[in-house]
Design an enzyme around this catalytic site. Sequence first.
Site, PDB file in Angstrom:
ATOM      1  N   GLU A 110     -41.202  14.854 -60.056  1.00 57.25           N
ATOM      2  CA  GLU A 110     -41.213  15.154 -58.000  1.00 57.25           C
ATOM      3  C   GLU A 110     -39.340  15.848 -58.307  1.00 57.25           C
ATOM      4  O   GLU A 110     -39.382  16.801 -57.353  1.00 57.25           O
ATOM      5  CB  GLU A 110     -41.262  13.755 -57.150  1.00 57.25           C
ATOM      6  CG  GLU A 110     -40.825  14.518 -56.140  1.00 57.25           C
ATOM      7  CD  GLU A 110     -42.119  15.731 -55.578  1.00 57.25           C
ATOM      8  OE1 GLU A 110     -41.322  16.588 -54.931  1.00 57.25           O
ATOM      9  OE2 GLU A 110     -43.210  15.143 -55.480  1.00 57.25           O
TER      10      GLU A 110
ATOM     11  N   ASP B 261     -37.270  19.361 -57.273  1.00 59.76           N
ATOM     12  CA  ASP B 261     -37.320  19.662 -55.555  1.00 59.76           C
ATOM     13  C   ASP B 261     -36.203  20.350 -55.726  1.00 59.76           C
ATOM     14  O   ASP B 261     -35.771  21.499 -55.144  1.00 59.76           O
ATOM     15  CB  ASP B 261     -37.238  18.502 -54.778  1.00 59.76           C
ATOM     16  CG  ASP B 261     -38.391  18.188 -54.551  1.00 59.76           C
ATOM     17  OD1 ASP B 261     -39.449  18.351 -54.815  1.00 59.76           O
ATOM     18  OD2 ASP B 261     -38.359  16.194 -53.998  1.00 59.76           O
TER      19      ASP B 261
ATOM     20  N   SER C 173     -45.465  18.988 -52.392  1.00 55.95           N
ATOM     21  CA  SER C 173     -44.556  18.540 -52.741  1.00 55.95           C
ATOM     22  C   SER C 173     -43.328  20.195 -53.529  1.00 55.95           C
ATOM     23  O   SER C 173     -42.264  20.087 -53.850  1.00 55.95           O
ATOM     24  CB  SER C 173     -44.435  18.375 -53.980  1.00 55.95           C
ATOM     25  OG  SER C 173     -44.626  16.453 -53.805  1.00 55.95           O
TER      26      SER C 173
ATOM     27  N   ASP D 249     -49.777  35.307 -41.924  1.00 53.37           N
ATOM     28  CA  ASP D 249     -50.579  34.978 -41.610  1.00 53.37           C
ATOM     29  C   ASP D 249     -51.323  34.308 -42.479  1.00 53.37           C
ATOM     30  O   ASP D 249     -52.219  34.978 -42.546  1.00 53.37           O
ATOM     31  CB  ASP D 249     -51.179  35.117 -39.911  1.00 53.37           C
ATOM     32  CG  ASP D 249     -52.222  34.419 -38.952  1.00 53.37           C
ATOM     33  OD1 ASP D 249     -52.833  33.049 -39.850  1.00 53.37           O
ATOM     34  OD2 ASP D 249     -52.800  34.722 -38.291  1.00 53.37           O
ATOM     35  N   ILE D 250     -52.217  32.675 -42.184  1.00 48.63           N
ATOM     36  CA  ILE D 250     -52.950  32.545 -43.512  1.00 48.63           C
ATOM     37  C   ILE D 250     -54.516  32.971 -42.818  1.00 48.63           C
ATOM     38  O   ILE D 250     -54.698  31.543 -42.266  1.00 48.63           O
ATOM     39  CB  ILE D 250     -53.237  31.457 -44.182  1.00 48.63           C
ATOM     40  CG1 ILE D 250     -51.226  31.678 -44.806  1.00 48.63           C
ATOM     41  CG2 ILE D 250     -53.764  31.183 -45.775  1.00 48.63           C
ATOM     42  CD1 ILE D 250     -50.643  32.971 -45.725  1.00 48.63           C
TER      43      ILE D 250
ATOM     44  N   GLY E 223     -53.848  33.199 -36.020  1.00 51.71           N
ATOM     45  CA  GLY E 223     -52.716  31.813 -35.776  1.00 51.71           C
ATOM     46  C   GLY E 223     -53.316  30.966 -36.283  1.00 51.71           C
ATOM     47  O   GLY E 223     -53.064  30.635 -37.204  1.00 51.71           O
TER      48      GLY E 223
ATOM     49  N   ASP F  45     -53.078  26.821 -37.274  1.00 52.10           N
ATOM     50  CA  ASP F  45     -54.075  25.888 -37.499  1.00 52.10           C
ATOM     51  C   ASP F  45     -53.733  24.800 -38.481  1.00 52.10           C
ATOM     52  O   ASP F  45     -53.089  24.860 -38.868  1.00 52.10           O
ATOM     53  CB  ASP F  45     -55.154  26.777 -38.559  1.00 52.10           C
ATOM     54  CG  ASP F  45     -54.555  27.588 -39.654  1.00 52.10           C
ATOM     55  OD1 ASP F  45     -53.991  26.815 -40.940  1.00 52.10           O
ATOM     56  OD2 ASP F  45     -54.630  28.528 -39.829  1.00 52.10           O
TER      57      ASP F  45
END
Length: 597
Positions: free
Chosen positions: A300, A304, A511, A556-557, A575, A577
């Site tokens: 992690e 990062d 992550s 937009d996905i 839009g 979600d």
Amino acid sequence: MLSLRSALLCAALAALAAAAPAESAHKVKETVYPPRGWTVLRPAPPAHTISLRIGLPQPKFPELEEHLYAVSDPSSGRYGAHLSKGEVEALVAPHPESVQLVDEWLVSHGLAGDALSRSPAGDWVTVKVPVSLAEKMLDTTYHVWTHAASGAALVRTTSYSLPAHLHEHIDVIQPTTTFARSTPMSATYRSFRAGAAAPDRTDGAKVAVPGASGGQVAASCNGTITPACLLELYNATGYTPQAAATNKIAVTGYLEQYANYADYYQFLEELVPYAADSNFSVVYINGGVNNQTLADAGVEADLDTQYAFGLTYPTPGTFYTTGGSPPFTPDDLEPTDSNEPYAEANDLPQSISSSYGDDEQTVPYSYAARVCAEFAQLGARGVSVMFSSGDGGVGDGDADPATQECYSNDGRNATEFIPGFPASCPYVTAVGATSQVPEIAAWFSGGGFSNYFARPSYQDDAVTKYLGELAPGIYAGLYNASGRAFPDVSAEGVNFTIVWELEAGLVDGTSCSSPTFTAFVALLNDARIASGQAALGFLNPLIYALNAQAVSGFNDITVGNNPGCGTEGFNATIGWDPVTGWGSPNFGILKELVLSA
């Protein structure tokens, strides 16, 4: 023989104890049901040391919240006029009466002077005490609890009491009733997969993506993500940061997750060669360390730092490492420190990413509200705070093995979706995950509606529209339609190439998404600071305002869903979600929009 200083201290304690009013009878302050999967093992060892954090009320917090929204709303005349550290502390300081009464109570238990530590605003008081004294102070019994799925163990109680006259002067005391494990946002089936080679970008194959740099992305990015892929996909190829002397970015590390320099350097050499001479700084919080033994490197922490800092070179990067090792060994009598997610610093970075969280219901509301208020303070000071939205879709990691259903932790044992925290806090930007090129929703992207926090006004139009378009009655009773909805945005979260223990491999999860999105926020801050403007600060009012325009700056996905709790979860759609939020960033467009905000 007592020293003069000790004698004076004893005399002062005696005087205060004599002056203090007779302690009123204890009254239950908080009671919780143990979360699903936790089992009581035995009474906690009396000598085990715990660090009690006592939260005093913040009577002026509503005023702080007004300031936060005034400086974060692009339609406000005060947009970008962030508060100073001192101004924020004045707005969260407790009432003097609360300070006095709490101090008198602590003195009555022999706690004063060097035994206490206080936050700069005085709204938190911390004392380290043995379990035996904590039990006396709180009229409770601590036990060692174990978590079946993870093997984690905690010293906790399910109920504690305070003298009746202190109830209005203390909001919360922890660790008492919180069972959150502060887990990194990645499940075991999305862990590091060794042996991945850097993708071949030399064959010239491209995928058409209208919003990308040049309208196309290397085809290799459809299987393996690198910093170059993200810069292309999010329309930032060729942008050179100009405000490295002022702008900063940071990521957080907990749970003995250490960011390894050797891994970082190799990652840069292989995938970001123009940044190969860069480094990052480390800030140590609450006894945190950053061990550099290769075997101690954290997947992690490496992920990062490699992406947040690799994408933003030469912007200075900081790794906040926080002490505390939540897997308390049940037979270990050594003190353990609680994890604190905040840095009490004057020189804060303008953007911070955190890939940690837990089920909202494992954090008592009293504590969650105070933690959330801390993020409001950061936003008021001009810091953008991002959190991963979670990797369990609409659920959690403790679903019933037979039915896959998720249950409430309020005594009803009701079937319902399980929101994550801190992603559900309205003062942070929650980041969901996408996959593939062009992007679709990642199947694990955490999203839903808070059971603790009401929907903030900046979300009203977007969330009301989404809910109005859901099939009638779908998931009725499984979520709180009036709660704070999340995520707010998203970014790629599948097949990220990282270097861990000097070996390349792939990881998935939100992550990946949070440090990625945060990196592009840092680049937007760079553009604003270089033009003489303030950093963006708390992002959500701006994000929702931009998406009410014809050109929003987000991709937009509209394909995918986030299954969990035995359901298919919510669907991505046109839009906003509760799977991908408003979508992923288009840096080129956003840069122009934020420069004119």
